[in-house]
Design a protein around this motif. Sequence first.
Motif, short mmCIF file in Angstrom:
data_model
loop_
_atom_site.label_atom_id
_atom_site.label_comp_id
_atom_site.label_asym_id
_atom_site.label_seq_id
_atom_site.Cartn_x
_atom_site.Cartn_y
_atom_site.Cartn_z
N GLN A 346 42.24 27.24 59.73
CA GLN A 346 40.87 26.79 59.51
C GLN A 346 40.65 25.34 59.96
N MET A 347 41.71 24.70 60.47
CA MET A 347 41.62 23.32 60.92
C MET A 347 41.83 23.27 62.42
N SER A 348 41.19 22.30 63.06
CA SER A 348 41.27 22.16 64.51
C SER A 348 42.63 21.62 64.93
N SER A 349 43.27 22.32 65.85
CA SER A 349 44.59 21.89 66.32
C SER A 349 44.50 20.68 67.24
N SER A 350 43.29 20.24 67.59
CA SER A 350 43.14 19.02 68.39
C SER A 350 43.44 17.77 67.57
N ASP A 351 43.38 17.91 66.25
CA ASP A 351 43.77 16.81 65.37
C ASP A 351 45.30 16.69 65.40
N PRO A 352 45.85 15.53 65.78
CA PRO A 352 47.31 15.40 65.89
C PRO A 352 48.05 15.68 64.58
N ASN A 353 47.43 15.35 63.45
CA ASN A 353 48.07 15.64 62.16
C ASN A 353 48.15 17.14 61.92
N VAL A 354 47.08 17.84 62.24
CA VAL A 354 47.07 19.30 62.08
C VAL A 354 48.07 19.94 63.03
N ALA A 355 48.08 19.46 64.28
CA ALA A 355 49.00 20.01 65.29
C ALA A 355 50.45 19.88 64.84
N LEU A 356 50.78 18.75 64.23
CA LEU A 356 52.15 18.56 63.73
C LEU A 356 52.44 19.50 62.57
N LEU A 357 51.53 19.59 61.61
CA LEU A 357 51.78 20.38 60.40
C LEU A 357 51.77 21.87 60.68
N MET A 358 51.09 22.33 61.74
CA MET A 358 51.07 23.76 62.07
C MET A 358 52.44 24.28 62.50
N GLN A 359 53.39 23.38 62.77
CA GLN A 359 54.74 23.80 63.17
C GLN A 359 55.59 24.22 61.97
N TYR A 360 55.06 24.03 60.76
CA TYR A 360 55.86 24.27 59.56
C TYR A 360 55.18 25.30 58.66
N SER A 361 55.99 25.87 57.77
CA SER A 361 55.49 26.73 56.70
C SER A 361 55.84 26.06 55.38
N PHE A 362 54.83 25.83 54.55
CA PHE A 362 55.04 25.08 53.31
C PHE A 362 54.92 25.98 52.09
N GLY A 363 55.69 25.64 51.07
CA GLY A 363 55.54 26.29 49.78
C GLY A 363 54.60 25.49 48.91
N PRO A 364 54.42 25.89 47.65
CA PRO A 364 53.51 25.17 46.75
C PRO A 364 53.96 23.72 46.55
N VAL A 365 53.04 22.78 46.76
CA VAL A 365 53.35 21.36 46.61
C VAL A 365 53.21 20.96 45.15
N SER A 366 54.06 20.02 44.74
CA SER A 366 54.04 19.53 43.36
C SER A 366 53.88 18.02 43.37
N VAL A 367 52.94 17.50 42.58
CA VAL A 367 52.68 16.06 42.50
C VAL A 367 52.78 15.63 41.05
N GLY A 368 53.54 14.59 40.79
CA GLY A 368 53.70 14.10 39.43
C GLY A 368 53.70 12.59 39.38
N LYS A 369 53.71 12.07 38.16
CA LYS A 369 53.81 10.64 37.99
C LYS A 369 55.21 10.18 38.39
N ILE A 370 55.27 9.04 38.97
CA ILE A 370 56.55 8.54 39.46
C ILE A 370 57.32 7.92 38.30
N THR A 371 58.66 7.99 38.36
CA THR A 371 59.49 7.43 37.30
C THR A 371 59.63 5.93 37.49
N ALA A 372 60.12 5.26 36.45
CA ALA A 372 60.25 3.80 36.50
C ALA A 372 61.15 3.35 37.63
N GLY A 373 62.28 4.06 37.81
CA GLY A 373 63.22 3.68 38.86
C GLY A 373 62.63 3.83 40.24
N GLN A 374 61.82 4.90 40.43
CA GLN A 374 61.21 5.12 41.74
C GLN A 374 60.07 4.13 41.98
N THR A 375 59.37 3.73 40.91
CA THR A 375 58.36 2.69 41.05
C THR A 375 59.00 1.40 41.55
#
Length: 541
Positions: A346-375
Amino acid sequence: MYLSIPIIICVLFAGVQQSRGTEISVPCSGAEKSGFEKQSTWDASCSQVCQYACGSTKETLSNCTTPVTPATCTGTNTCSNTTGCTCPAQITVTTTFEQAVVKTLDCFNTSIKIILDKCVLNYFGIKLGDLFLGTPSDLTKVQLAAATPNATCRGITSYENGPSYVLDYTFAEKDSCNAIIEQTTTELIFKTAIHGLSGGSGSGSAVDRTSVFRLNFQCTYQRNYTKTPRGFLTPTCAANETFANGTCISSAYFQIQLPLVTRVFDPQLNDRTSALYAAYTTEAEKIARALFMGINMPPLQIVILGFKNGSVIIDFAVELKVNPLTPPMDVQMSLSRYIVAIMNNQMSSSDPNVALLMQYSFGPVSVGKITAGQTEILSKNPCYTKLDTCHTKAICKAISVTEYVCTCTGGYVDVLPSNPGHVCHSPCDATNKGYCLNNGICVIEPISGSPRCLCQAEYMGVTCQNLKANEPIRRLLEILPWVAAAILLIFFGLAIVLYCRRRAYMKKTFAKTAFMPDTRPSNSDAVVGLMRHSEQRTVLE
């Protein structure tokens, strides 16, 4: 004399394990004057010290209520079994007093830190109680008498960089130590001085005191700081910023886990030093950057934390220029919708970001708060805070708060492989083609503009024209095992040939023997002959 000091963002101190050897207990002697003396406990090698209040019970290194700090007692300093790390009796100053006394002067975003040489000052009769930060001008008699052991403007004794006095002042204090603060439309200048006094007890007695020396310096800040009514500095935060940890924050930290479902996890991805880990890190950074650029959340920095099993799961931390209160779920929903749109074409492959990401297959993404050490990794990322020492033509990649790797880029050649990415030179152009011999690499010296050759290990000379003196021997030693192996192989081959010929000869001989008539008498002929002999005897009888 004014010193212009560059701004440095952070200083990191490594932890040190406590000593198990014989400990040295050093009681208070009054040497640093009243209010500044400390008792101390050292390990046998004077590599660790615990400092605590005078008159208290002796503290061991393993039970020190204050942090056990690393100590350096090297050079002309000595480690005594009764007094710990001590300064030499005689000191020769071959530079100016200022150069001999000042070890480091650092300007940070919200503080300044000065480290002075304790041994040099003690040699000239200056103790910790005689030092303080103050106005960058001469002190009056009233100011001299009123100089008190204010913890804000005074120092402490430290041994982390050899015997030292450390004056560490934070702007967000109630006292500006009588500093002069000048503000222009683009800069704010903090001017102060280190004063060394003599006379008095050091605690602010009415006895006349004399100024022995004054070292002026200043810190210049490019960002927008404001002088408060009390005289100290505070950053002026914009409407979309939050003031925290002594600075204005206009970003938020998140931890992301992104599965690459078509990849198979390789155990080498557990090894940060492996070539595969480096390749995956570079690829993962490109994927992460493309994702956040696609959802209009440009990442300020990305740090790959590692890779996990389950296909290959990229685990990384990211700092985004968004409201610090942005919920992780908002980021997760934006990423999920973007990934689904790409996978459904559903996204235009003329966008370089889309063109790059179309080369991969992704699973469900997870986003969380970062830990103190990673901060800490992000907020003190040496690449992001410009504390790295990489060459200007090199890329810096952070591994931890203190570790990073540098790689020459843009076609530039690494001329110091033992310290990668720190000396990168431009390659020679066509005009210098053939200048370097024997596969030498031609680079241009940045100052002179002249060509220079990086020779292979076995060659030397301006153009790599000479074989090193020991190179023939080294090469001979290199080929000797191959010569020996070849001789053994030939011998083995000859043995096989001889064996086969011998076997063929024996086989041929056996075949000839098998078809020759046997002229020897058989057993039946012998029996008949014996019977005839018996019959002849019977007739004769």
